[in-house]
Design a protein around this motif. Structure first.
Motif, PDB file in Angstrom:
ATOM      1  N   PHE A 164       0.323  -1.143  -4.401  1.00 46.58           N
ATOM      2  CA  PHE A 164       1.689  -1.659  -4.362  1.00 46.58           C
ATOM      3  C   PHE A 164       2.636  -0.600  -4.918  1.00 46.58           C
ATOM      4  O   PHE A 164       2.458  -0.123  -6.033  1.00 46.58           O
ATOM      5  CB  PHE A 164       1.798  -2.941  -5.185  1.00 46.58           C
ATOM      6  N   TYR A 165       3.635  -0.207  -4.104  1.00 47.60           N
ATOM      7  CA  TYR A 165       4.651   0.747  -4.535  1.00 47.60           C
ATOM      8  C   TYR A 165       5.774  -0.026  -5.232  1.00 47.60           C
ATOM      9  O   TYR A 165       6.592  -0.686  -4.597  1.00 47.60           O
ATOM     10  CB  TYR A 165       5.220   1.501  -3.330  1.00 47.60           C
ATOM     11  N   HIS A 166       5.816   0.062  -6.555  1.00 45.43           N
ATOM     12  CA  HIS A 166       6.826  -0.688  -7.309  1.00 45.43           C
ATOM     13  C   HIS A 166       8.238  -0.209  -7.005  1.00 45.43           C
ATOM     14  O   HIS A 166       9.184  -0.999  -7.027  1.00 45.43           O
ATOM     15  CB  HIS A 166       6.552  -0.584  -8.814  1.00 45.43           C
ATOM     16  N   SER A 167       8.387   1.058  -6.726  1.00 46.62           N
ATOM     17  CA  SER A 167       9.727   1.614  -6.504  1.00 46.62           C
ATOM     18  C   SER A 167      10.386   1.038  -5.254  1.00 46.62           C
ATOM     19  O   SER A 167      11.605   0.931  -5.176  1.00 46.62           O
ATOM     20  CB  SER A 167       9.664   3.141  -6.397  1.00 46.62           C
ATOM     21  N   ILE A 168       9.576   0.649  -4.270  1.00 42.14           N
ATOM     22  CA  ILE A 168      10.140   0.104  -3.020  1.00 42.14           C
ATOM     23  C   ILE A 168       9.649  -1.317  -2.744  1.00 42.14           C
ATOM     24  O   ILE A 168       9.961  -1.898  -1.703  1.00 42.14           O
ATOM     25  CB  ILE A 168       9.810   1.017  -1.816  1.00 42.14           C
ATOM     26  N   LYS A 169       8.880  -1.872  -3.709  1.00 43.50           N
ATOM     27  CA  LYS A 169       8.431  -3.273  -3.617  1.00 43.50           C
ATOM     28  C   LYS A 169       7.673  -3.573  -2.324  1.00 43.50           C
ATOM     29  O   LYS A 169       7.870  -4.603  -1.699  1.00 43.50           O
ATOM     30  CB  LYS A 169       9.637  -4.238  -3.704  1.00 43.50           C
ATOM     31  N   ARG A 170       6.796  -2.643  -1.936  1.00 50.20           N
ATOM     32  CA  ARG A 170       6.005  -2.826  -0.719  1.00 50.20           C
ATOM     33  C   ARG A 170       4.544  -2.490  -1.004  1.00 50.20           C
ATOM     34  O   ARG A 170       4.222  -1.682  -1.879  1.00 50.20           O
ATOM     35  CB  ARG A 170       6.496  -1.925   0.440  1.00 50.20           C
ATOM     36  N   HIS A 171       3.662  -3.144  -0.231  1.00 51.74           N
ATOM     37  CA  HIS A 171       2.227  -2.929  -0.373  1.00 51.74           C
ATOM     38  C   HIS A 171       1.735  -2.117   0.832  1.00 51.74           C
ATOM     39  O   HIS A 171       2.051  -2.439   1.975  1.00 51.74           O
ATOM     40  CB  HIS A 171       1.491  -4.274  -0.420  1.00 51.74           C
ATOM     41  N   PHE A 172       0.960  -1.064   0.559  1.00 54.65           N
ATOM     42  CA  PHE A 172       0.497  -0.177   1.630  1.00 54.65           C
ATOM     43  C   PHE A 172      -1.017  -0.004   1.572  1.00 54.65           C
ATOM     44  O   PHE A 172      -1.620   0.016   0.497  1.00 54.65           O
ATOM     45  CB  PHE A 172       1.144   1.210   1.500  1.00 54.65           C
ATOM     46  N   GLU A 173      -1.590   0.116   2.774  1.00 56.03           N
ATOM     47  CA  GLU A 173      -2.951   0.617   2.878  1.00 56.03           C
ATOM     48  C   GLU A 173      -2.842   2.125   3.037  1.00 56.03           C
ATOM     49  O   GLU A 173      -2.149   2.607   3.946  1.00 56.03           O
ATOM     50  CB  GLU A 173      -3.680   0.008   4.071  1.00 56.03           C
ATOM     51  N   LEU A 174      -3.514   2.879   2.177  1.00 62.54           N
ATOM     52  CA  LEU A 174      -3.315   4.319   2.082  1.00 62.54           C
ATOM     53  C   LEU A 174      -4.573   5.080   2.504  1.00 62.54           C
ATOM     54  O   LEU A 174      -5.697   4.607   2.314  1.00 62.54           O
ATOM     55  CB  LEU A 174      -2.945   4.696   0.651  1.00 62.54           C
ATOM     56  N   LYS A 175      -4.340   6.267   3.044  1.00 62.44           N
ATOM     57  CA  LYS A 175      -5.436   7.153   3.419  1.00 62.44           C
ATOM     58  C   LYS A 175      -5.100   8.543   2.909  1.00 62.44           C
ATOM     59  O   LYS A 175      -4.142   9.172   3.365  1.00 62.44           O
ATOM     60  CB  LYS A 175      -5.630   7.161   4.932  1.00 62.44           C
ATOM     61  N   ASP A 176      -5.873   9.017   1.914  1.00 63.77           N
ATOM     62  CA  ASP A 176      -5.619  10.307   1.277  1.00 63.77           C
ATOM     63  C   ASP A 176      -6.627  11.344   1.757  1.00 63.77           C
ATOM     64  O   ASP A 176      -7.839  11.064   1.810  1.00 63.77           O
ATOM     65  CB  ASP A 176      -5.717  10.182  -0.244  1.00 63.77           C
ATOM     66  N   SER A 177      -6.114  12.533   2.058  1.00 60.15           N
ATOM     67  CA  SER A 177      -6.966  13.647   2.490  1.00 60.15           C
ATOM     68  C   SER A 177      -6.553  14.918   1.755  1.00 60.15           C
ATOM     69  O   SER A 177      -5.420  15.038   1.271  1.00 60.15           O
ATOM     70  CB  SER A 177      -6.842  13.882   3.996  1.00 60.15           C
ATOM     71  N   VAL A 178      -7.479  15.871   1.683  1.00 60.40           N
ATOM     72  CA  VAL A 178      -7.201  17.181   1.078  1.00 60.40           C
ATOM     73  C   VAL A 178      -6.901  18.184   2.189  1.00 60.40           C
ATOM     74  O   VAL A 178      -7.632  18.268   3.176  1.00 60.40           O
ATOM     75  CB  VAL A 178      -8.397  17.672   0.248  1.00 60.40           C
ATOM     76  N   ILE A 179      -5.795  18.915   2.021  1.00 58.25           N
ATOM     77  CA  ILE A 179      -5.429  19.982   2.968  1.00 58.25           C
ATOM     78  C   ILE A 179      -5.324  21.285   2.183  1.00 58.25           C
ATOM     79  O   ILE A 179      -4.632  21.356   1.162  1.00 58.25           O
ATOM     80  CB  ILE A 179      -4.088  19.678   3.662  1.00 58.25           C
TER      81      ILE A 179
END
Length: 457
Positions: A86-101
């Motif tokens: 949950f992103y408190h700054s924008i009050k939205r919940h996201f499913e996230l996908k993190d990768s290394v570049i």
């Protein structure tokens, strides 16, 4: 970092700005932002590139230190990390996908995010519905599997506290004669004080005014004390003193008659699921109806309807208890004088009036210890009473009967017995009553003969 910025800009033109979600690039080692895509900038209300080189935790999460949930330490080059946040700054919940570049000696975290706030909301609603249904199933199961109905109601109130994450739940029964609300059943969390007197402390007028606001059947009222009650009222002060800020109130009606209410205080969860209280009330109402029916049947089986004192069934039961326990008991055997004559000459209504007057007179002395065991016969059983106290009470009764007993002409016999030998005591009291009754009629006959003799003269 300028080349990184250039790279980010190029990347955005190709992929990130066309992605229907949020995305950003940040340096894994320094936490510095390299790029934020168009969608995330709009959500963060960022119009330019001023975010570049600022810390990701500052811009994205509004923090002044790295986030405790940061994925940097868990990222590997061979496999993306999928998680939700949950992103408190924008009050939205996201499913996230993190990768290394890897880029020119820098390790960057590329994070894509899909807004799942709506899905989360639907899932929460579904969980709430499942929770509510589980509570209702639990209530039904409780009533079916627990024979002790009082205990079952307490268990149901515990479920109500659980589903609303509240402090306490009560069933208040309304005593119309005294205009009072009494907490017949209650449940409070272990760390919360029950306060059985929670509403009975209110003055009658104030309580009636408060109850007048709950006229609609099957409606759950959500009360916010600071909003809905007069802060100068005793009821408001009493509730506040008990750390109550909010209440759910459901009026309870049985056969269109107001019988009380179900109260739940300090509700913190499922406030949009108030119908569960109405559903639970159906189980409780069913219990109340059954209990009132049982009380009525018990009344009819143990109370003489004409006089309101106990009947022969109750007399036999209590006599058995005395004999079994071996307790001492004071016994008075009573027989009305002339009831048959009153019925024959004045009618049964006058006979009934004589019976009621007699029981009213007896009740002044013996309270609820009177049993009508026949048409004109009564027995008084005074349990656990010292003998001297019993004899003193009989003497008071005897004196009052001589002065004011004309309206309830009767003969009586008394006996005190120990060791539970009630049969012997009943026999002795009956014999003494019959002896006095014979003398009564002998005196009446002599008085009648003397009156006849005077008339003949």
């Amino acid at each position: 970092m300028g080349r990184l910025t250039s790279y980010g800009t190029q990347f955005s033109k190709i992929v990130l700005d066309s992605f229907d979600g949020i995305a950003y690039l940040a340096d894994i080692d320094t936490y510095e932002l390299v790029y934020i895509n168009k969608q995330l900038k709009e959500l963060l209300n960022i119009a330019d590139e001023s975010y570049v080189s600022q810390k990701c935790f500052e811009v994205l999460q509004g923090r002044n230190a790295p986030c405790e949930f940061c994925t940097n330490a868990r990222l590997t080059a061979d496999k993306p990390l999928v998680w939700d946040r949950f992103y408190h700054s924008i009050k939205r919940h996201f499913e996230l996908k993190d990768s290394v570049i890897e880029f020119e000696g820098h390790r960057l975290r590329l994070e894509f995010g899909v807004d799942i706030s709506h899905i989360k909301c639907l899932m929460d609603e579904m969980r709430q519905k499942i929770s509510v249904e589980q509570v209702l199933v639990k209530c039904a199961s409780t009533l079916c599997n627990i024979d002790d109905m009082d205990f079952a109601i307490t268990q149901i109130l515990e479920s109500v506290v659980e589903v609303f994450k509240a402090d306490r739940a009560y069933l208040f029964e309304y005593k119309e004669a005294n205009q009072e609300l009494i907490a017949s059943y209650f449940y409070a969390k272990p760390e919360v004080k029950p306060f059985k007197d929670i509403l009975s402390v209110a003055v009658k007028k104030e309580l009636q005014e408060w109850l007048s606001g709950f006229k609609e059947k099957d409606k759950v009222y959500y009360q916010v004390l600071d909003r809905d009650l007069n802060r100068d009222a005793e009821l408001y002060k009493a509730l506040k003193d008990r750390s109550i800020d909010t209440m759910l109130v459901l009026p309870v009606y049985v056969n269109n008659r107001f019988e009380g209410l179900i109260g739940v205080d300090n509700v913190t969860y499922n406030t949009d699921q108030l119908q569960v209280l109405s559903s639970v009330a159906m189980f409780i109402l069913d219990h109340l109806r059954k209990r009132k029916l049982i009380e009525r049947l018990d009344y009819l089986s143990n109370i003489d309807e004409l006089t309101g004192v106990y009947n022969r069934n109750k007399y036999i039961s209590v006599l058995g208890e005395i004999k079994k326990s071996g307790e001492s008991v004071g016994i008075i055997y009573i027989d009305l004088n002339g009831l048959k004559r009153v019925n024959d000459e004045a009618g049964h209504e006058q006979g009934d009036l004589l019976l009621r007057n007699t029981t009213a007179f007896l009740t002044r002395y013996f309270g609820r210890s009177i049993y009508r065991i026949g048409g004109d016969e009564f027995v008084v059983l005074l349990r656990a009473l010292p003998e001297q106290t019993f004899l003193g009470l009989v003497q008071e009764f005897k004196c009052d009967l001589k002065q004011h007993g004309a309206a309830c002409d009767l003969s009586y016999g008394e006996e005190y017995c120990r060791g539970g030998d009630a049969d012997w005591g009943i026999k002795r009291a009956d014999e003494l009553m019959l002896a006095r009754k014979r003398r009564y009629y002998e005196q009446k006959a002599l008085a009648f003969s003397a009156a006849e003799g005077q008339n003949m003269q």
